[in-house]
Design a protein around this motif. Structure first.
Motif, short mmCIF file in Angstrom:
data_model
loop_
_atom_site.label_atom_id
_atom_site.label_comp_id
_atom_site.label_asym_id
_atom_site.label_seq_id
_atom_site.Cartn_x
_atom_site.Cartn_y
_atom_site.Cartn_z
N ARG A 105 0.82 -1.21 0.00
CA ARG A 105 0.00 0.00 0.00
C ARG A 105 0.85 1.26 0.00
NH1 ARG A 105 -2.38 -3.67 -1.30
NH2 ARG A 105 -4.34 -4.54 -0.48
N GLY A 106 2.18 1.11 -0.01
CA GLY A 106 3.08 2.21 -0.31
C GLY A 106 3.40 2.12 -1.79
N VAL A 107 4.23 1.13 -2.16
CA VAL A 107 4.31 0.68 -3.54
C VAL A 107 3.23 -0.38 -3.72
CG1 VAL A 107 5.77 -0.32 -5.33
CG2 VAL A 107 6.80 1.04 -3.51
N TYR A 111 11.12 1.32 -3.44
CA TYR A 111 10.15 2.08 -2.66
C TYR A 111 10.29 3.58 -2.92
CZ TYR A 111 7.57 3.95 1.29
OH TYR A 111 6.68 4.65 2.05
N ALA A 112 11.53 4.07 -2.98
CA ALA A 112 11.73 5.51 -3.19
C ALA A 112 11.17 5.95 -4.53
CB ALA A 112 13.22 5.84 -3.10
N ARG A 113 11.31 5.12 -5.56
CA ARG A 113 10.86 5.51 -6.89
C ARG A 113 9.36 5.39 -7.06
NH1 ARG A 113 13.36 2.47 -11.90
NH2 ARG A 113 15.26 3.20 -10.86
N HIS A 114 8.75 4.37 -6.46
CA HIS A 114 7.36 4.05 -6.79
C HIS A 114 6.38 4.25 -5.65
CE1 HIS A 114 8.66 2.36 -10.61
NE2 HIS A 114 9.59 1.68 -9.97
N CYS A 115 6.82 4.86 -4.55
CA CYS A 115 5.90 5.05 -3.43
C CYS A 115 4.65 5.80 -3.89
CB CYS A 115 6.59 5.83 -2.32
SG CYS A 115 5.54 6.08 -0.87
N SER A 116 3.50 5.29 -3.47
CA SER A 116 2.18 5.83 -3.82
C SER A 116 1.85 5.65 -5.30
CB SER A 116 2.05 7.31 -3.43
OG SER A 116 2.22 7.47 -2.04
N ALA A 117 2.45 4.62 -5.93
CA ALA A 117 2.16 4.33 -7.33
C ALA A 117 2.15 2.82 -7.53
CB ALA A 117 3.20 4.97 -8.24
N PRO A 118 1.41 2.33 -8.54
CA PRO A 118 1.40 0.90 -8.85
C PRO A 118 2.69 0.46 -9.53
CG PRO A 118 -0.60 2.01 -9.63
CD PRO A 118 0.40 3.07 -9.31
N LEU A 119 3.05 -0.80 -9.33
CA LEU A 119 4.27 -1.37 -9.92
C LEU A 119 3.97 -2.77 -10.42
CD1 LEU A 119 7.36 -1.20 -10.42
CD2 LEU A 119 7.66 -2.17 -8.13
N SER A 120 4.35 -3.04 -11.68
CA SER A 120 4.15 -4.36 -12.26
C SER A 120 5.32 -5.27 -11.89
CB SER A 120 4.06 -4.26 -13.78
OG SER A 120 5.32 -3.84 -14.31
N THR A 121 5.16 -6.56 -12.15
CA THR A 121 6.23 -7.51 -11.87
C THR A 121 7.45 -7.23 -12.74
OG1 THR A 121 4.68 -9.22 -11.16
CG2 THR A 121 6.84 -9.96 -11.91
N ILE A 122 7.24 -6.97 -14.02
CA ILE A 122 8.39 -6.69 -14.89
C ILE A 122 9.05 -5.37 -14.50
CG2 ILE A 122 7.22 -5.50 -16.78
CD1 ILE A 122 8.96 -7.22 -18.69
N GLY A 123 8.28 -4.44 -13.95
CA GLY A 123 8.86 -3.20 -13.44
C GLY A 123 9.73 -3.46 -12.22
N LEU A 124 9.27 -4.35 -11.34
CA LEU A 124 10.08 -4.74 -10.19
C LEU A 124 11.36 -5.41 -10.65
CD1 LEU A 124 10.36 -5.22 -7.07
CD2 LEU A 124 9.23 -7.42 -7.47
N GLU A 125 11.25 -6.32 -11.62
CA GLU A 125 12.43 -7.00 -12.14
C GLU A 125 13.42 -5.99 -12.71
OE1 GLU A 125 13.61 -10.46 -15.44
OE2 GLU A 125 11.56 -9.68 -15.33
N ALA A 126 12.92 -5.01 -13.45
CA ALA A 126 13.80 -4.00 -14.04
C ALA A 126 14.53 -3.21 -12.97
CB ALA A 126 12.99 -3.07 -14.94
N ASP A 127 13.81 -2.82 -11.93
CA ASP A 127 14.43 -2.04 -10.86
C ASP A 127 15.52 -2.83 -10.14
OD1 ASP A 127 12.80 0.03 -11.47
OD2 ASP A 127 11.74 0.10 -9.56
N ILE A 128 15.24 -4.11 -9.84
CA ILE A 128 16.23 -4.93 -9.15
C ILE A 128 17.43 -5.18 -10.05
CG2 ILE A 128 16.65 -7.20 -8.14
CD1 ILE A 128 13.76 -7.20 -7.17
#
Length: 543
Positions: free
Chosen positions: A293-295, A374-391
């Motif tokens: 509920r943050g990201v 968390y810093a980039r996407h707080c208060s916004a939706p994030l997809s699985t491929i977006g999470l993979e890209a960030d990591i």
């Protein structure tokens, strides 16, 4: 053509009549059609008596359910009217409010019941493990990718029994039996906590804690059933401690209020800036204020990662367990956009996945990656491929792609292996994008999943150039690239593309896929001219 919309605003009025034992809802959903014209979809798990489109009466059959490929649990409502892309409309509904036409299982199901007094209990009862159990259970709503404000006006008449409304929205009391609740535009369909109960059946306490990183003074509300065993003073202290520790570990708490209701059930459920919970599940649910509920998951198919990382964190966030690629593939993310249930194996298999990442990256490096997420996407939706890209960008470890391929998307090892190559790398262009073309040679096998990482190489000084300075700035990816197929992918830099003026800065792209060994053709570079290396704001954070 079933197309998405952006809900601009939802306004709903609910009238409870204790004498007649009736509940009536009137709701208005204003929305804008997305980038493609067609038949808009949304969801509502109530039986509609009357509806109007842009003020004109509409047969309720014109907003009937539609199976969009995920079975009955994945159905949505579809407007049987073509609407142009970008056009703005209003749908108004009137219906008798009742238990939703949704999967009603779980420890905290939806409740709408009358008791002697007369008295009312109304519980939204959200759940991510059962279909149709977010806001759409009671009111017209979108799927989790969308964010929109909600105003809820509640009237309870025909009783002298005092009631209390527990909510994570801004509650204004308009007199006995009258409440108005405003939920902010950052909320999604999975955010709203509403518990309406007789005042004599609940107890509440408040406290204030100043959090260590942000310095924010957070009001903490703790509620329980009157007969419950919880010591609210003690639980307030626990919540304060958990909020402070989580903020120190992962970043600023995204609100100034936290509402917690110990409802007497086992387990719990996360909401924005709040939770319904048991004492045992409290730490798990509070942590969801950062990851869930943050990201926020962009769809319920993406809901695995918030439960996975929360379970990993709950059990110490320091355990390592190397990936074993001899094990069978594990699917955590189905990639089906209309799935309406979080994968039930998100807790054990998802936690195991993050233990594997901790082994591959190191515990502290993984923590740093998730802090960056968390810093980039707080208060916004994030997809699985977006999470993979960030990591992948923050961790700098290409084997992350192998791990997602097999233990998140559940894909088998390719045989024969794909033969990927990159070409046509360019920066800027339409929308200030970084783009490159990915092709799979006809002599290779199908590529089920690939990721492209963009990096900067080059430096202003000879010493840095000699050290081979290189920095990952962005990543993107795709699925199902067939032999002989070519596809252009694009992204925007995750931070300023150029933080200082580098001489001879080189933009580098590399493609990674399971079974595709690195080679010169999987890497391509382009020299950035000075004109492209001067603006630190031309590459905003990716959507």
């Amino acid at each position: 053509m079933v197309v998405p919309v952006h809900v601009l605003e939802l306004r709903a009025e609910v009238s409870f009549d204790a004498v007649r034992g009736t509940s009536v809802a009137a709701a208005t959903m204003d929305y804008r059609v997305g980038p493609t014209g067609g038949n808009p979809f949304f969801d509502l798990r109530q039986s509609v008596d009357s509806c109007w489109l842009d003020g004109v009466p509409l047969d309720p059959e014109m907003i009937g359910g539609c199976d969009v490929g995920a079975g009955p649990a994945g159905s949505v409502r579809v407007l049987r009217r073509f609407q142009d892309r970008g056009s703005v409309h209003s749908l108004r509904f009137r219906y008798r409010l009742g238990l939703p036409h949704a999967e009603l299982g779980g420890a905290s199901p939806p409740v709408l019941e009358w008791s002697d007094g007369p008295a009312l209990r109304w519980t939204l009862g959200m759940s991510d493990l059962f279909a149709g159990r977010y806001l759409e259970a009671w009111f017209p709503s979108n799927l989790p990718f969308d964010q929109f404000p909600v105003t809820l006006n509640i009237t309870l008449t025909g009783t002298e029994v005092a009631h209390v409304l527990i909510s994570n929205g801004d509650v204004a009391v308009g007199g006995p039996g009258r409440w108005s609740v405003a939920f902010p535009a950052s909320f999604t369909t999975l955010s709203h906590l509403v518990e309406l109960r007789p005042a004599a059946t609940v107890e509440g306490q408040k406290s204030t804690v100043v959090l260590p990183v942000s310095g924010t003074a957070v009001t903490v509300e703790a509620w329980k059933c009157s007969a419950g065993p919880e010591d609210l003073g003690h639980e307030l202290g626990r919540i304060e401690s958990l909020l402070a520790q989580n903020e120190a570990d992962y970043g600023r708490f995204p609100g100034n209020r936290f509402v917690c209701f110990f409802n007497g059930n086992r387990g719990g459920m996360e909401y924005h800036h709040g939770a319904t919970t048991s004492r045992r599940a409290l730490a798990h649910e509070v942590f969801h204020s950062w990851f869930s509920r943050g990201v926020m998951p962009a769809s319920q198919a993406d809901g695995w990662w918030d439960e996975a990382f929360t379970s990993y964190h709950e059990h110490g966030a320091g355990q390592l367990e190397a990936f074993d690629f001899n094990e069978a593939p594990v699917e955590l993310c189905s990639r089906r956009p209309f799935d309406r249930r979080t994968a039930v194996n998100a807790y054990p298999d998802g936690s195991r996945f993050f233990r594997g990442l901790a082994d591959a990256l190191g515990v502290e490096r993984l923590r740093a990656c998730m802090r960056a997420v968390y810093a980039r996407h707080c208060s916004a939706p994030l997809s699985t491929i977006g999470l993979e890209a960030d990591i992948l960008v923050a961790g700098g470890e290409p084997s992350v792609v192998d791990a997602f391929h097999r233990f998140v998307y559940g894909l088998p090892d390719p045989s024969p292996a794909p033969k990927l190559r990159l070409h046509g790398l360019a920066a800027r262009g339409a929308g200030d994008r970084i783009r490159v073309s990915v092709s799979n040679d006809s002599g290779g096998g199908p590529c089920r999943h690939f990721m492209v990482v963009f990096s900067l190489a080059g430096a202003a000084t000879g010493a840095e150039r000699a050290a081979g300075a290189c920095r990952n700035i962005a990543a993107t990816g795709g699925f199902d690239l067939q032999p002989g197929e070519e596809r252009e992918v694009w992204t925007t830099a995750s931070e300023a593309l150029i933080q200082r003026s580098w001489t001879g800065t080189m933009l580098v792209a590399s493609v990674h896929a399971r079974g595709c060994d690195p080679s010169p053709r999987t890497r391509v570079s382009a020299l950035l001219p000075p004109a492209q290396a001067t603006s630190a704001s031309q590459f905003p954070a990716p959507a």
